[in-house]
Write a protein that holds these residues in place. Sequence first.
Motif, mmCIF file in Angstrom:
data_model
loop_
_atom_site.group_PDB
_atom_site.id
_atom_site.type_symbol
_atom_site.label_atom_id
_atom_site.label_comp_id
_atom_site.label_asym_id
_atom_site.label_seq_id
_atom_site.Cartn_x
_atom_site.Cartn_y
_atom_site.Cartn_z
ATOM 1 N N GLN A 1 0.787 -1.109 0.240
ATOM 2 C CA GLN A 1 -0.075 -0.049 0.049
ATOM 3 C C GLN A 1 0.628 1.153 -0.111
ATOM 4 O OE1 GLN A 1 -1.941 -0.788 3.878
ATOM 5 N NE2 GLN A 1 -1.487 1.067 4.431
ATOM 6 N N LEU A 2 0.178 2.280 -0.050
ATOM 7 C CA LEU A 2 0.966 3.719 0.111
ATOM 8 C C LEU A 2 1.153 3.828 1.409
ATOM 9 C CD1 LEU A 2 1.859 6.462 -0.968
ATOM 10 C CD2 LEU A 2 -0.333 7.197 -1.198
ATOM 11 N N VAL A 3 2.288 4.412 1.946
ATOM 12 C CA VAL A 3 2.815 4.684 3.149
ATOM 13 C C VAL A 3 3.748 5.935 3.036
ATOM 14 C CG1 VAL A 3 2.461 2.400 4.258
ATOM 15 C CG2 VAL A 3 4.757 3.159 3.217
ATOM 16 N N PHE A 4 4.044 6.349 4.203
ATOM 17 C CA PHE A 4 4.972 7.421 4.353
ATOM 18 C C PHE A 4 6.162 7.182 4.683
ATOM 19 C CE2 PHE A 4 2.078 11.049 2.796
ATOM 20 C CZ PHE A 4 0.855 10.486 3.269
ATOM 21 N N ALA A 5 7.248 8.179 4.747
ATOM 22 C CA ALA A 5 8.694 7.735 5.039
ATOM 23 C C ALA A 5 8.525 7.754 6.512
ATOM 24 C CB ALA A 5 9.648 8.744 4.453
ATOM 25 N N GLY A 6 9.398 6.711 7.096
ATOM 26 C CA GLY A 6 9.187 6.334 8.524
ATOM 27 C C GLY A 6 8.246 5.308 9.094
ATOM 28 N N ASP A 7 7.362 4.955 8.129
ATOM 29 C CA ASP A 7 6.224 4.200 8.688
ATOM 30 C C ASP A 7 6.612 2.923 8.508
ATOM 31 O OD1 ASP A 7 3.362 5.851 7.072
ATOM 32 O OD2 ASP A 7 4.487 6.354 8.826
ATOM 33 N N SER A 8 5.861 1.703 9.053
ATOM 34 C CA SER A 8 6.086 0.310 9.007
ATOM 35 C C SER A 8 4.761 -0.300 8.185
ATOM 36 C CB SER A 8 6.109 -0.198 10.216
ATOM 37 O OG SER A 8 7.041 0.153 11.300
ATOM 38 N N LEU A 9 5.304 -1.319 7.407
ATOM 39 C CA LEU A 9 4.261 -2.340 6.656
ATOM 40 C C LEU A 9 4.597 -3.608 6.673
ATOM 41 C CD1 LEU A 9 1.991 -1.592 4.714
ATOM 42 C CD2 LEU A 9 3.570 -1.452 2.877
ATOM 43 N N ARG A 10 3.645 -4.165 6.550
ATOM 44 C CA ARG A 10 3.940 -5.706 6.751
ATOM 45 C C ARG A 10 3.175 -6.444 5.376
ATOM 46 N NH1 ARG A 10 5.127 -9.416 10.987
ATOM 47 N NH2 ARG A 10 4.334 -11.649 10.827
ATOM 48 N N LEU A 11 4.165 -7.266 4.731
ATOM 49 C CA LEU A 11 3.668 -8.052 3.665
ATOM 50 C C LEU A 11 3.552 -9.540 3.814
ATOM 51 C CD1 LEU A 11 5.965 -6.502 0.702
ATOM 52 C CD2 LEU A 11 3.800 -5.720 1.617
ATOM 53 N N SER A 12 2.744 -10.006 3.283
ATOM 54 C CA SER A 12 2.375 -11.500 3.612
ATOM 55 C C SER A 12 2.435 -12.185 2.104
ATOM 56 C CB SER A 12 1.215 -11.949 4.301
ATOM 57 O OG SER A 12 1.204 -11.276 5.556
ATOM 58 N N ARG B 1 16.426 -3.157 8.923
ATOM 59 C CA ARG B 1 15.051 -2.234 8.985
ATOM 60 C C ARG B 1 13.865 -3.446 8.563
ATOM 61 N NH1 ARG B 1 14.023 1.129 5.066
ATOM 62 N NH2 ARG B 1 15.627 0.148 3.545
ATOM 63 N N PHE B 2 14.238 -4.541 8.096
ATOM 64 C CA PHE B 2 13.249 -5.620 7.482
ATOM 65 C C PHE B 2 13.485 -6.641 8.300
ATOM 66 C CE2 PHE B 2 12.515 -3.796 2.896
ATOM 67 C CZ PHE B 2 12.051 -2.393 3.487
ATOM 68 N N THR B 3 12.513 -7.467 8.381
ATOM 69 C CA THR B 3 12.514 -8.700 8.815
ATOM 70 C C THR B 3 11.813 -9.751 8.144
ATOM 71 O OG1 THR B 3 12.886 -7.488 11.257
ATOM 72 C CG2 THR B 3 12.441 -10.051 11.417
ATOM 73 N N ILE B 4 12.427 -10.774 7.759
ATOM 74 C CA ILE B 4 11.699 -11.813 7.000
ATOM 75 C C ILE B 4 11.361 -12.965 8.293
ATOM 76 C CG2 ILE B 4 13.830 -13.160 6.399
ATOM 77 C CD1 ILE B 4 12.214 -13.708 3.621
#
Length: 123
Positions: free
Chosen positions: A9-20, A66-69
């Motif tokens: 989705q669209l987010v802003f710098a500094g935000d978090s997001l989770r992909l599945s 920054r990312f965790t799988i």
Amino acid sequence: VQPVESGGQLVFAGDSLRLSCVVSGRASSIEAMAWFRQAPGKERELVAKINWSDGESFYADSVKGRFTISRDSAKKSMNLQMDTLKPEDTAVYYCAVDETGLAMKYDVPFASWGQGTQVTVSS
């Protein structure tokens, strides 16, 4: 096996997001899974990969820290937790499945790919 991604989705710098990514089909053939991404005008690049049996993981330098799988073998799913997002993380993110057992050690083609999910990070 067929992977299907979700969560972009669209987010802003500094935000978090989770992909599945959920995999349909014969899970016993999965040896490793990975997230790739492709930004406009750029080549597809590996973001992170994970060994299906023991959870060993690898990250590209650009996302390390920054990312965790992670993966859930019982649910045949894999996630990518993305924190402190940057505009340069904007890309279509793809889930891929390795059935050879070689992907964690070597740069080998992944056999199955999802359709991708768009992540846009606005400044």
